[in-house]
Each structure stands twice: as structure tokens, then as C-alpha cells.
Write an enzyme that holds these catalytic residues in place. Structure first.
Site, PDB file in Angstrom:
ATOM      1  N   GLN A 259       3.920 -16.641   4.259  1.00 35.69           N
ATOM      2  CA  GLN A 259       3.751 -15.291   4.792  1.00 35.69           C
ATOM      3  C   GLN A 259       2.273 -15.011   5.034  1.00 35.69           C
ATOM      4  O   GLN A 259       1.455 -15.023   4.104  1.00 35.69           O
ATOM      5  CB  GLN A 259       4.330 -14.253   3.824  1.00 35.69           C
ATOM      6  CG  GLN A 259       4.531 -12.919   4.528  1.00 35.69           C
ATOM      7  CD  GLN A 259       4.760 -11.754   3.600  1.00 35.69           C
ATOM      8  OE1 GLN A 259       4.089 -11.625   2.575  1.00 35.69           O
ATOM      9  NE2 GLN A 259       5.678 -10.880   3.965  1.00 35.69           N
TER      10      GLN A 259
ATOM     11  N   TYR B  24       0.043  -2.821   4.951  1.00 40.99           N
ATOM     12  CA  TYR B  24      -1.137  -3.675   5.092  1.00 40.99           C
ATOM     13  C   TYR B  24      -1.633  -3.617   6.540  1.00 40.99           C
ATOM     14  O   TYR B  24      -1.182  -2.781   7.307  1.00 40.99           O
ATOM     15  CB  TYR B  24      -0.820  -5.085   4.574  1.00 40.99           C
ATOM     16  CG  TYR B  24      -0.546  -5.055   3.077  1.00 40.99           C
ATOM     17  CD1 TYR B  24      -1.565  -4.706   2.190  1.00 40.99           C
ATOM     18  CD2 TYR B  24       0.721  -5.292   2.562  1.00 40.99           C
ATOM     19  CE1 TYR B  24      -1.325  -4.621   0.823  1.00 40.99           C
ATOM     20  CE2 TYR B  24       0.966  -5.210   1.194  1.00 40.99           C
ATOM     21  CZ  TYR B  24      -0.063  -4.872   0.325  1.00 40.99           C
ATOM     22  OH  TYR B  24       0.174  -4.774  -1.015  1.00 40.99           O
TER      23      TYR B  24
ATOM     24  N   ARG C  32       8.016  -9.545   9.088  1.00 34.55           N
ATOM     25  CA  ARG C  32       8.588  -8.644   8.087  1.00 34.55           C
ATOM     26  C   ARG C  32       8.110  -7.223   8.347  1.00 34.55           C
ATOM     27  O   ARG C  32       6.908  -6.983   8.499  1.00 34.55           O
ATOM     28  CB  ARG C  32       8.174  -9.068   6.678  1.00 34.55           C
ATOM     29  CG  ARG C  32       9.048  -8.419   5.602  1.00 34.55           C
ATOM     30  CD  ARG C  32       8.666  -8.880   4.221  1.00 34.55           C
ATOM     31  NE  ARG C  32       9.759  -8.684   3.274  1.00 34.55           N
ATOM     32  CZ  ARG C  32       9.576  -8.451   1.974  1.00 34.55           C
ATOM     33  NH1 ARG C  32       8.365  -8.405   1.457  1.00 34.55           N
ATOM     34  NH2 ARG C  32      10.618  -8.277   1.172  1.00 34.55           N
TER      35      ARG C  32
ATOM     36  N   GLY D 281      14.220 -10.748  -3.966  1.00 36.77           N
ATOM     37  CA  GLY D 281      12.867 -10.784  -4.505  1.00 36.77           C
ATOM     38  C   GLY D 281      12.877 -10.933  -6.004  1.00 36.77           C
ATOM     39  O   GLY D 281      12.906 -12.048  -6.542  1.00 36.77           O
TER      40      GLY D 281
HETATM   41  C1  8OZ Z   1       2.863  -6.714  -5.209  1.00 36.02           C
HETATM   42  C2  8OZ Z   1       1.536  -6.692  -5.624  1.00 36.02           C
HETATM   43  C3  8OZ Z   1       0.552  -6.910  -4.704  1.00 36.02           C
HETATM   44  C4  8OZ Z   1       0.857  -7.128  -3.365  1.00 36.02           C
HETATM   45  C5  8OZ Z   1       3.490  -6.537  -0.804  1.00 36.02           C
HETATM   46  C6  8OZ Z   1       1.998  -8.409  -0.872  1.00 36.02           C
HETATM   47  O1  8OZ Z   1       3.932  -5.522  -1.349  1.00 36.02           O
HETATM   48  C7  8OZ Z   1       2.527  -7.392  -1.541  1.00 36.02           C
HETATM   49  C8  8OZ Z   1       2.181  -7.137  -2.950  1.00 36.02           C
HETATM   50  C9  8OZ Z   1       3.181  -6.939  -3.887  1.00 36.02           C
HETATM   51  O2  8OZ Z   1       3.828  -6.861   0.338  1.00 36.02           O
END
Ligand code: 8OZ
Length: 368
Positions: free
Chosen positions: A101, A183, A230, A321
Site C-alpha cells: 500500500q 492522508y 483504497r 483488518g
Molecule cells: C493506524 C495507525 C497509524 C496509521 C491508516 C495508515 O489509518 C493508517 C494508520 C493506522 O490508514
């Protein structure tokens, strides 16, 4: 075939042949070193889970700038490639399939994680809520980001393209572009985090431009049928209010555009990430239809929900998950309708083998 067998039938997800409809969802475990290089513990961890039809790795940084949490792995240096190569070889030897990913956190970072203490980058200079995890093993609020200049965008796309190429060198079966969970790419998509006035902000077309350009670039490296994406239309970051004002229209538009690219799959988090399944809060069937390709559903699925979702064609695969943290042999347990191990939440992030590679599988003695 009875309904409960459909979950265990092979299929094709884009160009990838998968042995069953159970995917391992991306799980951040924070066990790489400071430079984002995995140890052989990760080889063991992923090998143990290779009976999943498809493993989607933990979110993996495409660049130093894209890093927001200490001890998360990268896929942009030769050392990253060498470490991941051991993982992909192990998974393939065990008969599994694995994609990585691709992740850029955008504003969800901290100056201490950036080169020369630089500010994190984002579509707009709006600080995130939630907390990030630092090398000092403490948590901190993300730093104030700076808005990317328009002429920096090609560099971001180039970083994704480079990481996609490195993933190819590392022997993955494909890549998933992380455009979920607030993000970088999601920060561009949502009008709550994108106040830009250039061609990457404003209209839905403009806000979805960067994800489409990134996924197009990654598809040039891999072929679009080995690229997934995603999305999490309804998921807020914790402590944050960053939803889009019209998720159905915005993500529907994006799904339609991505469908035109012929991607391998769309992977949707149905509801709040790490929360209960909330398929009713948003029309995910419309999202799937707009995309028109293979669909991996995720979030809060249990055995029966998964069986029903695949048997009714709601989804082609179900990504699990948290059940995959404590149950390396999840497929076997689901097939045999056996109890699941409990997770130890204190070992989710960081540390070593404890809570990572020491969860028991159903052994031969149990099987007999
Ligand atoms: C949990 C802690 C830090 C990052 C996401 C990549 O929520 C994460 C993430 C999950 O997509």
C-alpha cells in the site's frame, strides 16, 4: 455451491489470481527500523498470513516527506526493496499473493520526522487533529503543514511513480494506492482540507485530479490491472472533522474516473475506520457501480457478514483488518467456523515478536 462456500472460492482480482475471497487489510504495526527497513520478523509475520487470498501490506511510505509515523516501513530506498523482497519471496513460497500500500501522509506528520525539520506538506495550510507517533516513542499533534506549490505536484507524482517501480523490484504482485483515512490524497479530495484555488482545488474534478494523476502514473509502471485503490468516504481521522461536504457525489465521481482507468480493484472502508461496519451510512453499492470493476469491502466484517456479502455479490473479496492481527490462519478458522484468538491491543504498534508473530494457528493436533 452453498452460500458459505463462496467466500472460499478462487477468483481473479484484476490480473491477480487469488485462492479465496479473504484479504488481509493493511495494518500499521510500526515494527520497521528508524529508516523504515523491515527486519526478518516482518518476513515471518507476513508468511504466517499467506493463506489470505490477497495480503495488502501495512501502509508504506513512498518518500521521506510522506512519512508521518515512526517505525513505519518505506518503499523508496534499495534497503527497503531488499527487505520487502524477503517478505514477497516468503509469501509467494507459501502460495500467497501480496500487494503493497503506497502511502503519503500529507499533513499528518511532524517536523521531527521530516528531512531537516521541514514542515509537512498538504493541499492547504490547515493543521490536522489526531496524534502522530514519534521516534522518541511519544505521541504528538501533527505539525502545521505548508501548502504545496502547484509546481511541486509533479514531484509528488514522481515520488509515487518511483515507489511503484521500487515495489516492482521488491517482487510484489501489484500495489494499492492509499487514498483513504485523511492522508495526502484524501486531503486533496475533501473540501474540508482542500482550499486550493489552482487546478487541484475547488470543483470535484479539481479535487480528485491528484489521485487520478497519481493512479495513472502508478498504472503506467504496473499496468492498471495490478493497481488497486483504497477509499474511505465516511471516515474521519480521530479528533478531526475532515469529512467532505458531499461524500456521495465526490467519491462517486472519483470512482467513475478510476473505473475508466481499468484498475484491478476498489477497496472501500465502509463507515468509520476501525469502527463498526456502517454500510448503511453511504451508498457503497453506488460507489461500486460507478467504479464498475472488482470491489473489496472492509470494516467490521465477521464470518457471516463476509459470507453474505460475497454470496450476494456485494463484494468480490472481504478485507479483514484487526482479525488478522491475532489470527494468522484466519482463512482456516473462517472455513471451519472456529473461534478467533483475542487481540492484545497493547502490542498493536511498535515492539517486537510479542503480539506480532506469536499468535497461535490451529495446529495439526486440533485439525485431526
Ligand atoms: C493506524 C495507525 C497509524 C496509521 C491508516 C495508515 O489509518 C493508517 C494508520 C493506522 O490508514
Amino acid at each position: 455451491m452453498t452460500a458459505d462456500q463462496a467466500l472460499f472460492q478462487p477468483t481473479k482480482i484484476g490480473a491477480i489470481d487469488v485462492a479465496n475471497r479473504v484479504a488481509m487489510a493493511p495494518l500499521t504495526r510500526s515494527r520497521a527500523d528508524m529508516a523504515g527497513v523491515h527486519s526478518d520478523l516482518a518476513v515471518q509475520y507476513y508468511r504466517q498470513r499467506a493463506t489470505a487470498g490477497l495480503i495488502i501490506t501495512e501502509a508504506t511510505n513512498i518518500s521521506r516527506q510522506g512519512r508521518g509515523y515512526a517505525f513505519t516501513p518505506g518503499i523508496y530506498t534499495d534497503a527497503h526493496v531488499a527487505a520487502w523482497r524477503r517478505v514477497t519471496d516468503a509469501v509467494h513460497q507459501a502460495g500467497g499473493k501480496i500487494v503493497t500500500q503506497l502511502w503519503h501522509v500529507g499533513r499528518m506528520s511532524h517536523v521531527s520526522l521530516q528531512e531537516n525539520g521541514a514542515a509537512p506538506v498538504a493541499p492547504s495550510a490547515i493543521q490536522a487533529g489526531e496524534l502522530v507517533f514519534l521516534e522518541s516513542q511519544t505521541q504528538a499533534p501533527p505539525s502545521m503543514p505548508r501548502a504545496l506549490e502547484t509546481d511541486e505536484i509533479p514531484g509528488i507524482i514522481a515520488d509515487y511513480r518511483h515507489a511503484a517501480l521500487m515495489a516492482k523490484h521488491a517482487g510484489f504482485d501489484g500495489v494499492e494506492v492509499h487514498a483513504a483515512n485523511s492522508y495526502l490524497l484524501d486531503q486533496f479530495i475533501r473540501d474540508s482540507t482542500n482550499r486550493r484555488t489552482d487546478r487541484y482545488g475547488g470543483s470535484v474534478e479539481n479535487r480528485t485530479r491528484l489521485p487520478v494523476e497519481v493512479i495513472t502514473a502508478v498504472s503506467e509502471v504496473w499496468g492498471s490491472d495490478r493497481v488497486g485503490v483504497r477509499l474511505s468516504p465516511m471516515s474521519r481521522a480521530v479528533g478531526d472533522t475532515s469529512l467532505d461536504s458531499n461524500p456521495q457525489a465526490t467519491y462517486g465521481h472519483l470512482a467513475r474516473e478510476l473505473g475508466k482507468l481499468g484498475l484491478g480493484y476498489l477497496h472501500a472502508i465502509e463507515g468509520q475506520t476501525r469502527g463498526a461496519n456502517a454500510a448503511a451510512a453511504f451508498d457503497y453499492k453506488a460507489l461500486h457501480a460507478a467504479f464498475g470493476g472488482r470491489y473489496i469491502a472492509n470494516n467490521g466484517y465477521d464470518r457471516q457478514l463476509a459470507i453474505d456479502a460475497v454470496a450476494s455479490n456485494h463484494a468480490d473479496m472481504i478485507a479483514f483488518g484487526q482479525p488478522y492481527i491475532g489470527n494468522p490462519d484466519l482463512v482456516d478458522r473462517l472455513r471451519r467456523n472456529m473461534a478467533l484468538n483475542e487481540n492484545d491491543k497493547s502490542t498493536f504498534y511498535g515492539g517486537g515478536a510479542k503480539g506480532y508473530t506469536d499468535y497461535p494457528s490451529l495446529g495439526a493436533t486440533v485439525r485431526a
